[in-house]
Design an enzyme around this catalytic site. Sequence first.
Site, PDB file in Angstrom:
ATOM      1  N   ASP A  69      -7.063   5.992  -3.708  1.00 15.99           N
ATOM      2  CA  ASP A  69      -6.326   4.823  -3.225  1.00 15.99           C
ATOM      3  C   ASP A  69      -5.993   3.906  -4.397  1.00 15.99           C
ATOM      4  OD1 ASP A  69      -5.257   2.710  -1.895  1.00 15.99           O
ATOM      5  OD2 ASP A  69      -6.889   2.488  -0.446  1.00 15.99           O
ATOM      6  N   CYS A 108       0.805  -1.224   0.000  1.00 15.43           N
ATOM      7  CA  CYS A 108       0.000   0.000   0.000  1.00 15.43           C
ATOM      8  C   CYS A 108       0.839   1.274   0.000  1.00 15.43           C
ATOM      9  CB  CYS A 108      -0.996  -0.009   1.154  1.00 15.43           C
ATOM     10  SG  CYS A 108      -0.263   0.081   2.813  1.00 15.43           S
ATOM     11  N   HIS A 127      -2.921   1.553   6.817  1.00 16.19           N
ATOM     12  CA  HIS A 127      -3.139   1.527   5.371  1.00 16.19           C
ATOM     13  C   HIS A 127      -2.828   2.920   4.848  1.00 16.19           C
ATOM     14  CE1 HIS A 127      -4.450   0.501   1.464  1.00 16.19           C
ATOM     15  NE2 HIS A 127      -5.565   1.200   1.501  1.00 16.19           N
TER      16      HIS A 127
END
EC number: 2.3.2.13
Length: 683
Positions: free
Chosen positions: A355, A274, A332
Amino acid sequence: MEDLVIQHVNPEKSENLERHRTEDFGGSKSLVVRRGAAFRISVQLGGRPFNPKTDSLRVKVMLGRLYVTMPVTFAKKVSSSRWKAYIDPECLDPQRPSIFISSPASASVGCYRFQLCVAPRAGRQTRAFGRFTLLCNPWCPEDSVYIPFEDQREEYVQNDSGLLFMGTAMNLVSRPWSFDQYEPGVLETCLNLLQVSPQHQNNRRVDYLKRSSPVYISRVVSAMINCEDDRGVLQGNWSNDFKKGVNPSVWTGSGDILQQWAQSGHSPVKYGQCWVFAAVMCTVMRVLGVPCRVVTNFNSAHDTNGNLVIEEYYSEKGEKLSHSKDSIWNFHVWVECWMTRRDLGSGMDGWQVLDPTPQLRSGGVFCCGPSPVKAVKDRRIDLLYDVPFVYAEVNADVHKIIMSRGRVLSLSRDTENVGAFICTKAVGFPRLQNITGDYKSIKSPTSTLSSRSSTVSEVSTLSRGSSEGVLVFLTLDKAPVAGEPVRFTVTVKNKRRAAKSLKVHLNAQAKEYNNSPSDTFWETHGIVQLAAMEVKVLPQQILPAQYEDVVGDNLINLAVVLEDMATDERVLASEEFNIAAPQLSIQIADEDSVVQNKEQTALVTFTNTLSHMVGGVLTVAGAGLIQGKIHFRMLPLRPGGRVEQRITFTPSMAGTKMLQASMSLTKVSSTIRGFKMVFVHKA
């Protein structure tokens, strides 16, 4: 009479780059400018002087097959909504006129060609050609990416280094990252990313037209950073098997990744997780002129069934079980981009969540956002794009369930753990900024902190479990540090007016930030006797020799289960934490007098705080400071030993730059890091 001809066109690169705040892109072959502002080209004419009464000039600007043609006028007034070309009549040189070309503040981002045509009243036309790259303009109030403060434009557009925050909410780890937007070839690769996208390949004309909108651009980039649906940049890997590529923890900047993708003919780079996806997207958006920052959400929920509830299962001995597709990642990482949202009406302008980590299909493609941060806080799950998913990441409830032989022994609910702390790098300083309150109404004690150390917080956490008869607290004494025992306390309270006998089960498992834990590596069991209403404090510790083989870049899941021997009632408290690794120290000689193009010296120091010998490879890098990377092999160092490595470097760019060092240890799966901010004075 001689013909009027164009002999040469000078793009006045130095002047235009300074005017458009694109000086650091000076290494690009193309002139790089920003929309909504004029740039100047000078034309060398031959044959005879230019006569504005009888001669005409026209400029044709082309993006792919789209084009606009405009006469060169003598009116300086420009429009923010259309293309215009003009000559300043006050400084007209008939032999060498200067032409200003002004783009609208909503012009499409891309690589343009222009054609200059001179047409005498009598005689033949002559033409000259040129190129320029047009980016968004956060300095222009009419641009939809306009951000009104200069220090924020410097941080979120121009800064080529930053910090990514990882670890846990109680023990933050600052990972230095080089965004590398000014490194050779990165600008061209970021622009080419738009050309490679399915949107461009399927309909080039529509894609070029839509590139006026940062909403559209950001969705394209979000999808192109991962390779799930296209020829994207990065392939994700959460298997812990990285033999066919690079362990995501090894990357230190975006430049290597983008250049490898370009040089391979757009084959996905292996591998990303991530923070790598987010950091590379931040580079691309800053290159394109869209203000962007990297954001970390600690205790980030991944709600697979959309019920805003995460189920976590434990055994009766406190071992965490893999019984649910739902999960909570310790952290995250995504990005926020700044833009107006004319598609959503008023009130949703500002920071938008995007994202690029492939976890959600949006419109049939693995991308996420832009979701307005204000919409997430207000639970406007009716708005575009992907607000419900982001809302769950920061607001889901957690149900902790103790199971035995398929039977539920106890269930507890936690409404504050998810989204415990949300942060980004502070403007102008190498520390974090708490932005939890932008996303949610702050409830938890952890998230009320207004500032923290850039590496380790001194704040302990508290996990509590309760039943009708017993109350248990699990408390870390302090943020754990590598080489020291992990000390924690179990506090047990008897809520009854009768004595109790309790079995105490303590269990520790190693885990990756986004997965369920692996097998137990430490456990202890015992019995505690409690008198009526009595409180007992049970100090515990896990020694370095017990955890060093399993930690590396992992975290630890620690749980305690109390079992009432009379009623079979059980109560659980759990905590997940990371152990701060040793740091590399970087010292700059004469750091107040570092000058561009002048050789400098730095000293990198490592002290082995681990309980065993370690060696490895030291890598030093710094965009604008060092060309490429410098590698050193470090000999094995005994526990408590200290080693120094002197390096020299010659800064090529002025401004605040980041010198970073990392050492990959050979015997353990861990990397030691350090960084130093360096201000480089202009030569």
